[in-house]
Design a protein around this motif. Structure first.
Motif, mmCIF file in Angstrom:
data_model
loop_
_atom_site.group_PDB
_atom_site.id
_atom_site.type_symbol
_atom_site.label_atom_id
_atom_site.label_comp_id
_atom_site.label_asym_id
_atom_site.label_seq_id
_atom_site.Cartn_x
_atom_site.Cartn_y
_atom_site.Cartn_z
ATOM 1 N N ASP A 197 -0.600 8.367 -5.352
ATOM 2 C CA ASP A 197 0.215 7.585 -4.122
ATOM 3 C C ASP A 197 0.205 6.063 -4.511
ATOM 4 O OD1 ASP A 197 0.154 6.313 -1.523
ATOM 5 O OD2 ASP A 197 -1.008 7.961 -0.733
ATOM 6 N N PRO A 198 1.409 5.580 -3.987
ATOM 7 C CA PRO A 198 1.632 4.243 -4.145
ATOM 8 C C PRO A 198 0.601 3.339 -3.497
ATOM 9 C CG PRO A 198 3.675 5.269 -3.636
ATOM 10 C CD PRO A 198 2.511 6.321 -3.439
ATOM 11 N N SER A 199 -0.156 3.771 -2.488
ATOM 12 C CA SER A 199 -1.145 3.186 -1.886
ATOM 13 C C SER A 199 -2.317 2.912 -2.654
ATOM 14 C CB SER A 199 -1.514 3.770 -0.535
ATOM 15 O OG SER A 199 -2.202 5.022 -0.814
ATOM 16 N N ARG A 200 -2.520 3.661 -3.629
ATOM 17 C CA ARG A 200 -3.742 3.697 -4.588
ATOM 18 C C ARG A 200 -3.414 2.719 -5.983
ATOM 19 N NH1 ARG A 200 -6.703 9.187 -5.565
ATOM 20 N NH2 ARG A 200 -8.406 7.643 -6.139
ATOM 21 N N THR A 201 -2.624 1.970 -5.545
ATOM 22 C CA THR A 201 -2.104 1.120 -6.928
ATOM 23 C C THR A 201 -2.390 -0.412 -6.673
ATOM 24 O OG1 THR A 201 0.177 0.664 -5.965
ATOM 25 C CG2 THR A 201 0.078 2.540 -7.357
ATOM 26 N N GLN A 216 4.479 -4.038 -2.513
ATOM 27 C CA GLN A 216 4.648 -2.522 -2.262
ATOM 28 C C GLN A 216 3.233 -1.972 -2.521
ATOM 29 O OE1 GLN A 216 7.147 -0.133 -1.782
ATOM 30 N NE2 GLN A 216 5.250 1.016 -1.748
ATOM 31 N N GLY A 218 -0.891 -1.039 -3.139
ATOM 32 C CA GLY A 218 -1.826 -0.959 -2.285
ATOM 33 C C GLY A 218 -2.702 -2.434 -2.188
ATOM 34 N N ASP A 235 -2.499 -10.255 -1.544
ATOM 35 C CA ASP A 235 -3.998 -9.756 -1.002
ATOM 36 C C ASP A 235 -4.856 -10.493 -1.514
ATOM 37 O OD1 ASP A 235 -2.837 -7.343 0.775
ATOM 38 O OD2 ASP A 235 -2.437 -6.665 -1.120
#
Length: 256
Positions: A197-201, A216, A218, A235
């Motif tokens: 999942d891209p959110s886990r990058t 893009q 995570g 972030d």
């Protein structure tokens, strides 16, 4: 984890990957993380990753226009031929330097010496002397154009190249790719191919062409030596590449 090369993995001062970064990535791999490169460099000049080559799971190159894992192609997005020729003809007319990156080979137009000064001397790129003739490269799919001109000329040229985007990471040149080719979209393509999942990058960068992947991923991390605009998008801002920035960030997020 996705890493830009110049100014992120590799120091502009030493042209090497700091020992702390090598050790941090080795520990992250041992802990189960995957390591990917996300660079504006084409494969032919990926000449400074030897110290971590055994740790790399895949590559986003030419700012997302060419992505691969081993010998397996993940995605390839060439620039439309009419936009390629617009840039090539403009460079010849106005006399600025230009790197033309084909699917297999690279051509270098260097009437001003800017390519030699910046790529060979400042970035320690040693194999651009293997460049091919322009007419040979133009027979291939063109993945990236790197013209050497100031930022204020960029909008004027791009207005005549409507199917392209630009990612500038150096004040003297920019990298132009096809619409839909950037590092952020490279992460999405790699995630689909690799099954995560891209959110886990996590993505690490320092320049303007890193913006798409910082947004893009995570977690987007800007190096301490990054441009201000990238720090504002990130972030988290770590220390510089020369001050163990990747090590500090991976410890901060409990990756190692």
């Amino acid at each position: 984890m996705f890493f830009d090369i110049d100014g992120t993995l590799v120091s502009f001062k030493t042209h090497e990957i700091p020992d702390s970064t090598i050790q941090a990535l080795a520990q992250a791999k041992a802990n189960g993380s995957r390591v990917y490169i996300a660079t504006g460099r084409p494969p032919v000049i990926l000449n400074n990753l030897g110290a971590i080559e055994n740790l790399i799971d895949g590559y986003i190159t030419t700012n997302g226009a060419l992505c691969f894992v081993g010998d397996e192609l993940v995605c390839c997005q060439p620039i439309p031929q009419e936009d390629v020729m617009t840039c090539v003809e403009d460079a010849k007319e106005k006399g600025y330097s230009l790197i033309v990156v084909g699917r297999k080979d690279v051509a270098v137009l260097d009437p001003t010496g800017d390519v030699d000064r910046i790529f060979r001397q400042m970035l320690a790129v040693k194999n651009l002397d293997q460049a091919s003739p322009l007419d040979v490269v133009l027979q291939q799919d063109i993945l990236q154009l790197t013209p050497f001109f100031p930022a204020d000329y960029e909008p004027e040229l791009l207005a005549r190249m409507p199917q392209c985007v630009s990612g500038r990471w150096h004040p003297e040149f920019t990298d132009i790719t096809a619409n839909g080719a950037d590092k952020g979209k490279g992460i999405v393509a790699m995630a689909s191919h690799e099954g995560f999942d891209p959110s886990r990058t996590m993505a690490f960068g320092d320049g303007g062409n890193d913006s798409s992947m910082i947004l893009q991923a995570g977690i987007g991390i800007a190096m301490g030596n990054a441009i201000d605009a990238l720090k504002e998008q990130a972030d988290y801002v770590t220390t510089s590449v020369d001050d163990d920035g990747i090590l500090h960030a991976l410890r901060h997020f409990n990756v190692i």
